[in-house]
Design a protein around this motif. Sequence first.
Motif, mmCIF file in Angstrom:
data_model
loop_
_atom_site.group_PDB
_atom_site.id
_atom_site.type_symbol
_atom_site.label_atom_id
_atom_site.label_comp_id
_atom_site.label_asym_id
_atom_site.label_seq_id
_atom_site.Cartn_x
_atom_site.Cartn_y
_atom_site.Cartn_z
ATOM 1 N N UNK A 197 0.864 -1.318 0.001
ATOM 2 C CA UNK A 197 -0.245 -0.040 0.082
ATOM 3 C C UNK A 197 0.965 1.294 -0.089
ATOM 4 N N UNK A 198 2.229 1.090 0.150
ATOM 5 C CA UNK A 198 2.993 2.354 0.038
ATOM 6 C C UNK A 198 2.956 2.999 -1.120
ATOM 7 N N UNK A 199 2.727 4.572 -1.273
ATOM 8 C CA UNK A 199 2.689 5.217 -2.114
ATOM 9 C C UNK A 199 3.927 5.568 -2.705
ATOM 10 N N UNK A 200 4.163 5.127 -3.920
ATOM 11 C CA UNK A 200 5.853 5.487 -4.498
ATOM 12 C C UNK A 200 5.744 6.807 -5.045
ATOM 13 N N UNK A 201 4.786 7.165 -5.682
ATOM 14 C CA UNK A 201 4.763 8.571 -6.368
ATOM 15 C C UNK A 201 3.302 9.012 -6.804
ATOM 16 N N UNK A 202 3.185 10.183 -7.149
ATOM 17 C CA UNK A 202 1.703 10.807 -7.500
ATOM 18 C C UNK A 202 1.785 10.867 -9.089
ATOM 19 N N UNK A 203 0.815 10.763 -9.726
ATOM 20 C CA UNK A 203 0.857 11.146 -11.300
ATOM 21 C C UNK A 203 -0.658 12.261 -11.376
ATOM 22 N N UNK A 204 -0.132 13.365 -12.222
ATOM 23 C CA UNK A 204 -1.584 14.309 -12.287
ATOM 24 C C UNK A 204 -2.422 13.643 -12.843
ATOM 25 N N UNK A 205 -2.351 12.587 -13.897
ATOM 26 C CA UNK A 205 -3.600 11.932 -14.756
ATOM 27 C C UNK A 205 -3.120 10.551 -14.823
ATOM 28 N N UNK A 206 -4.130 9.834 -15.335
ATOM 29 C CA UNK A 206 -3.488 8.324 -15.671
ATOM 30 C C UNK A 206 -2.705 8.083 -16.819
#
Length: 455
Positions: A307-316
Amino acid sequence: MQGPRVPRRAVLALPAGLVAPPAARADTALTGADALLLVLSDLHSAMERAAAMLGAMDAVLAANRGVPAFILLNGDVFERGNAVALRSDGAADWAFLAALRRRAPVVLNIGNHETALIDDLAEVVARARALDLRVVSNLRDWRTGLPFAEVSAGFRLPDKRRLRVVGLATDAAATYRAPARALIDMPEPVAWARERLHGLFAEAEARVLLSHAGVAADRAILPLLPGGTLLVGGHEHLRFAHAEGATRYLHCGSWNRALTVVGLGLGGPTPQIKVREVAVEPGQAEDAAHAALVRQVTSDHLAPEDAEVLFHLPAPLPLPQAARAACAALARATGSRAGLLGHTGFGTGLPGGPVRRLDFDAFLRFDGPVFRGNADLAALASMAPRLNQDEAVPLAGRIGDYAYVDQLPRQPALLASNGWVRMNAAHFLGAAAPRFDAVPDLALKSLVAAALARR
């Protein structure tokens, strides 16, 4: 031969609470079809779309009520790289198979990932049969010399017509996990087809070959098939259609991203084949009970590291764009002009917003060292038509599993690859492929994740 057993709710009405858009129902109404085939391949434990896939199937069945329906699975139901599937022993996958069987008769052709979670293929076959699935394959058990399953499944259609579905497996031993590989005798597909297919299809009015052998073998098998046969390919996660006379050759994609609907018209001397495709994404009309089951299995078996969040993306990021971004990241990390990564090393695209390790593992399936090699003009010319075959490519030019590249240089340059491309360089890149040497202290997944975190 056993007659089809299609549950009443599969042909009379949608399940309570499921509403499909009228356009979706109309698009998948195959007028004049005497039999309906719902075809999937290479699911790889894509439980995040499973409830939507069931919803799509229910809409198709309702749009074609009264037509005998069959669900055909062309291998690779399971995925060891899915941490939830591995820890739960495939609980959601087996529940999905049971849900399919409640809708229509199911034929499962054995792929090389059927032993992703269970080492012994005989046990997998026994569990599938316990769900009343018809398992087909030409694989044999080294221990006994006997087939793991019947090579074909037959069904009675109206007016005494017959449907015959034959299963064919890949003989690429390296694609089976080592514990399973040691137990399996894998016939060479084309030689096997030359010897057996004519007899298997001789008395059937409707004929389907489920091949998990790959494009190269399928291309050689196509001329052996009687006109009006449906050849369903798999194993290489491709998505295309090819017509050869009245015969149709389909690849149906992977990861539960699309449902291929085939209508068979059997009124003439040669079967008529109509094909529709239904895109499947989370958020579409879903089977509510299966969606709840997937949530529960995920909750029970998702570890904190998954469940660790590795990074965020602004859109799919859809798979083609995400894969090319990974290739670009490999090039930058290794000081190369371009990175080359095998297509089936990727599963599905990346979601927008927080990307968990579980999501990232579904995108980039395998880790490992990376390599570099100098490509001259001959090597670049050899590999150019073989890369990025997610674009429109005639069957004659398809190599099956291919490598992605973000941008191939036009002048001699240093290129990077992963271990799978390096090991199969002649296939991916052609006879003039460069020699690749290891780059120390770099691992593919970490460098790609780091690059995507900077987007």
